[in-house]
Design a protein around this motif. Structure first.
Motif, PDB file in Angstrom:
ATOM      1  N   ALA A 188       0.832  -1.206   0.000  1.00  6.96           N
ATOM      2  CA  ALA A 188       0.000   0.000   0.000  1.00  6.96           C
ATOM      3  C   ALA A 188       0.863   1.251   0.000  1.00  6.96           C
ATOM      4  N   ILE A 189       1.952   1.236   0.769  1.00  8.01           N
ATOM      5  CA  ILE A 189       2.853   2.388   0.821  1.00  8.01           C
ATOM      6  C   ILE A 189       3.589   2.547  -0.504  1.00  8.01           C
ATOM      7  N   ASN A 190       4.098   1.443  -1.043  1.00  9.96           N
ATOM      8  CA  ASN A 190       4.773   1.516  -2.339  1.00  9.96           C
ATOM      9  C   ASN A 190       3.797   1.936  -3.439  1.00  9.96           C
ATOM     10  N   GLY A 191       2.534   1.545  -3.283  1.00  6.61           N
ATOM     11  CA  GLY A 191       1.524   1.984  -4.246  1.00  6.61           C
ATOM     12  C   GLY A 191       1.379   3.489  -4.246  1.00  6.61           C
ATOM     13  N   ARG A 192       1.515   4.107  -3.086  1.00  7.20           N
ATOM     14  CA  ARG A 192       1.488   5.570  -3.005  1.00  7.20           C
ATOM     15  C   ARG A 192       2.661   6.163  -3.795  1.00  7.20           C
ATOM     16  N   THR A 193       3.826   5.532  -3.698  1.00 10.37           N
ATOM     17  CA  THR A 193       4.989   6.011  -4.457  1.00 10.37           C
ATOM     18  C   THR A 193       4.741   5.904  -5.949  1.00 10.37           C
ATOM     19  N   LEU A 194       4.137   4.814  -6.395  1.00 12.03           N
ATOM     20  CA  LEU A 194       3.813   4.670  -7.816  1.00 12.03           C
ATOM     21  C   LEU A 194       2.835   5.751  -8.260  1.00 12.03           C
ATOM     22  N   ASP A 195       1.874   6.073  -7.413  1.00  4.85           N
ATOM     23  CA  ASP A 195       0.926   7.151  -7.742  1.00  4.85           C
ATOM     24  C   ASP A 195       1.649   8.484  -7.919  1.00  4.85           C
ATOM     25  N   LEU A 196       2.590   8.764  -7.027  1.00  2.00           N
ATOM     26  CA  LEU A 196       3.344  10.014  -7.103  1.00  2.00           C
ATOM     27  C   LEU A 196       4.226  10.048  -8.350  1.00  2.00           C
ATOM     28  N   TRP A 197       4.830   8.924  -8.679  1.00  2.00           N
ATOM     29  CA  TRP A 197       5.680   8.830  -9.872  1.00  2.00           C
ATOM     30  C   TRP A 197       4.837   9.056 -11.123  1.00  2.00           C
ATOM     31  N   ARG A 198       3.688   8.410 -11.198  1.00  2.00           N
ATOM     32  CA  ARG A 198       2.820   8.600 -12.354  1.00  2.00           C
ATOM     33  C   ARG A 198       2.368  10.055 -12.462  1.00  2.00           C
ATOM     34  N   ALA A 199       2.018  10.659 -11.340  1.00  2.00           N
ATOM     35  CA  ALA A 199       1.583  12.058 -11.363  1.00  2.00           C
ATOM     36  C   ALA A 199       2.688  12.968 -11.871  1.00  2.00           C
ATOM     37  N   ALA A 210      -0.708  -4.198  -9.189  1.00  2.00           N
ATOM     38  CA  ALA A 210      -0.389  -4.448 -10.598  1.00  2.00           C
ATOM     39  C   ALA A 210      -0.946  -3.337 -11.476  1.00  2.00           C
ATOM     40  N   ASP A 211      -2.133  -2.853 -11.141  1.00  2.00           N
ATOM     41  CA  ASP A 211      -2.748  -1.764 -11.916  1.00  2.00           C
ATOM     42  C   ASP A 211      -1.943  -0.469 -11.776  1.00  2.00           C
ATOM     43  N   LYS A 212      -1.481  -0.168 -10.561  1.00  2.00           N
ATOM     44  CA  LYS A 212      -0.689   1.039 -10.343  1.00  2.00           C
ATOM     45  C   LYS A 212       0.638   0.960 -11.101  1.00  2.00           C
ATOM     46  N   LEU A 213       1.268  -0.209 -11.065  1.00  2.00           N
ATOM     47  CA  LEU A 213       2.524  -0.395 -11.784  1.00  2.00           C
ATOM     48  C   LEU A 213       2.312  -0.270 -13.288  1.00  2.00           C
ATOM     49  N   ALA A 214       1.254  -0.889 -13.779  1.00  2.00           N
ATOM     50  CA  ALA A 214       0.949  -0.813 -15.209  1.00  2.00           C
ATOM     51  C   ALA A 214       0.663   0.620 -15.635  1.00  2.00           C
ATOM     52  N   ALA A 215       0.048   1.407 -14.757  1.00  2.00           N
ATOM     53  CA  ALA A 215      -0.269   2.796 -15.096  1.00  2.00           C
ATOM     54  C   ALA A 215       0.996   3.603 -15.352  1.00  2.00           C
ATOM     55  N   VAL A 216       2.087   3.247 -14.664  1.00  2.00           N
ATOM     56  CA  VAL A 216       3.372   3.911 -14.897  1.00  2.00           C
ATOM     57  C   VAL A 216       4.043   3.348 -16.145  1.00  2.00           C
ATOM     58  N   ILE A 217       4.141   2.039 -16.217  1.00  2.00           N
ATOM     59  CA  ILE A 217       4.844   1.404 -17.341  1.00  2.00           C
ATOM     60  C   ILE A 217       4.150   1.693 -18.663  1.00  2.00           C
ATOM     61  N   ASP A 218       2.828   1.751 -18.657  1.00  2.00           N
ATOM     62  CA  ASP A 218       2.106   2.029 -19.899  1.00  2.00           C
ATOM     63  C   ASP A 218       2.454   3.413 -20.462  1.00  2.00           C
ATOM     64  N   ILE A 219       2.733   4.356 -19.577  1.00  2.55           N
ATOM     65  CA  ILE A 219       3.160   5.674 -20.048  1.00  2.55           C
ATOM     66  C   ILE A 219       4.474   5.546 -20.811  1.00  2.55           C
ATOM     67  N   LEU A 220       5.413   4.802 -20.239  1.00  2.00           N
ATOM     68  CA  LEU A 220       6.701   4.614 -20.911  1.00  2.00           C
ATOM     69  C   LEU A 220       6.527   3.878 -22.235  1.00  2.00           C
ATOM     70  N   ILE A 221       5.693   2.845 -22.248  1.00  2.00           N
ATOM     71  CA  ILE A 221       5.445   2.109 -23.497  1.00  2.00           C
ATOM     72  C   ILE A 221       4.883   3.045 -24.555  1.00  2.00           C
ATOM     73  N   ASN A 222       3.934   3.883 -24.172  1.00  6.51           N
ATOM     74  CA  ASN A 222       3.325   4.815 -25.127  1.00  6.51           C
ATOM     75  C   ASN A 222       4.350   5.804 -25.673  1.00  6.51           C
ATOM     76  N   GLU A 223       5.222   6.308 -24.794  1.00  6.96           N
ATOM     77  CA  GLU A 223       6.199   7.296 -25.245  1.00  6.96           C
ATOM     78  C   GLU A 223       7.275   6.659 -26.118  1.00  6.96           C
ATOM     79  N   VAL A 224       7.713   5.465 -25.768  1.00 12.81           N
ATOM     80  CA  VAL A 224       8.693   4.750 -26.595  1.00 12.81           C
ATOM     81  C   VAL A 224       8.086   4.438 -27.954  1.00 12.81           C
ATOM     82  N   THR A 225       6.875   3.931 -27.956  1.00 14.42           N
ATOM     83  CA  THR A 225       6.213   3.575 -29.216  1.00 14.42           C
ATOM     84  C   THR A 225       6.034   4.799 -30.105  1.00 14.42           C
TER      85      THR A 225
END
Length: 206
Positions: A61-72, A127-142
C-alpha cells in the motif's frame, strides 16, 4: 492520541499509508517499522495489519502511493510537453525518473527493495498502479519509433526502463563518480536515443 472510533476504515487506511510513506521516506526500507507507524498515529500494530492484512500488504500500500506520485510526476511533465517531438517527450520522461528518484530516494528504492514471496502474486490494485506507470513509458517509446517499428514498442520500453534505472541507480549510489561519469542523465538519454534509433546491440534480448 487517536481513538479507534475517530476514523472510518477508509480514513484509517489513508492515515496509515500517509504516515507509513512519510516514515519510509525518512528512514528507508531497511529501517522501516510498522510498529513505529502505529506509534506515530496512536494505534496498535494489530490495527495496521487488520486494515492491510499483514506486513506485506502494508508495504504494498505504501509503495503503491509512491507509484501514484511517480505517475503524477510523469503526467504533469508530459502534459506540459504536448507540443514537443516524440523523442523530446521520451527524454522528458527519462529526466522525470532521475528527478523523482533523487527527490524520493528512500521511497523510490523501496519499490525495488521489497519483494513478495515467489509463490504470491501481486495484488490487482498494485499491478494496476505499476501498469499505469509502465504504460506511459510504453506509449512514449512507441510514439518515438518510426512507423515500421511501432510493434517493438513494449519490448523496447522494457529495455529503456532497464537502462535508465541502471544509470539512475549508479548515479545515486556513487558508482558513476568512481567511473568518472559526470552526466548520468545525459548518458541515459544518449543510450535511449540509440535504442530508439535501432543501433545494433542496444536493445536487450527478449
Amino acid at each position: 492520541m487517536s481513538r479507534r472510533s475517530d476514523h472510518t476504515r477508509e480514513e484509517l487506511a489513508e492515515l496509515i499509508v500517509a504516515e507509513g510513506h512519510s516514515l519510509l521516506s525518512e528512514v528507508g526500507f531497511a529501517k522501516f517499522s510498522a510498529r513505529e507507524v502505529a506509534k506515530r498515529i496512536g494505534y496498535s500494530v494489530g490495527t495496521l495489519y487488520n486494515v492491510f492484512g499483514n506486513y506485506d500488504g502494508l508495504i504494498l500500500a505504501i509503495n503503491g502511493r509512491t507509484l501514484d506520485l511517480w505517475r503524477a510526476a510523469l503526467v504533469a511533465k508530459l502534459d506540459g510537453a504536448s507540443e514537443a517531438t516524440p523523442m523530446a517527450r521520451l527524454e522528458q520522461a527519462v529526466a522525470v525518473y532521475f528527478d523523482f528518484a533523487a527527490s524520493h530516494r528512500h521511497a523510490w528504492a523501496s519499490l525495488y527493495d521489497f519483494r513478495l514471496p515467489s509463490d504470491v502474486a501481486l495484488p490487482a490494485f498494485y499491478a494496476d498502479k505499476l501498469a499505469a506507470v509502465i504504460d506511459i513509458l510504453i506509449n512514449e517509446v512507441t510514439a518515438a519509433l518510426p512507423a515500421k517499428r511501432k510493434a517493438e514498442g513494449p519490448e523496447l520500453a522494457r529495455s529503456v526502463f532497464a537502462l535508465v534505472h541502471g544509470h539512475c541507480f549508479f548515479a545515486l549510489n556513487g558508482t558513476f563518480d568512481l567511473l568518472g561519469e559526470t552526466d548520468p542523465l545525459g548518458a541515459a538519454i544518449a543510450r535511449t536515443r540509440e535504442v530508439i534509433a535501432g543501433i545494433p546491440g542496444m536493445a536487450a534480448p527478449a
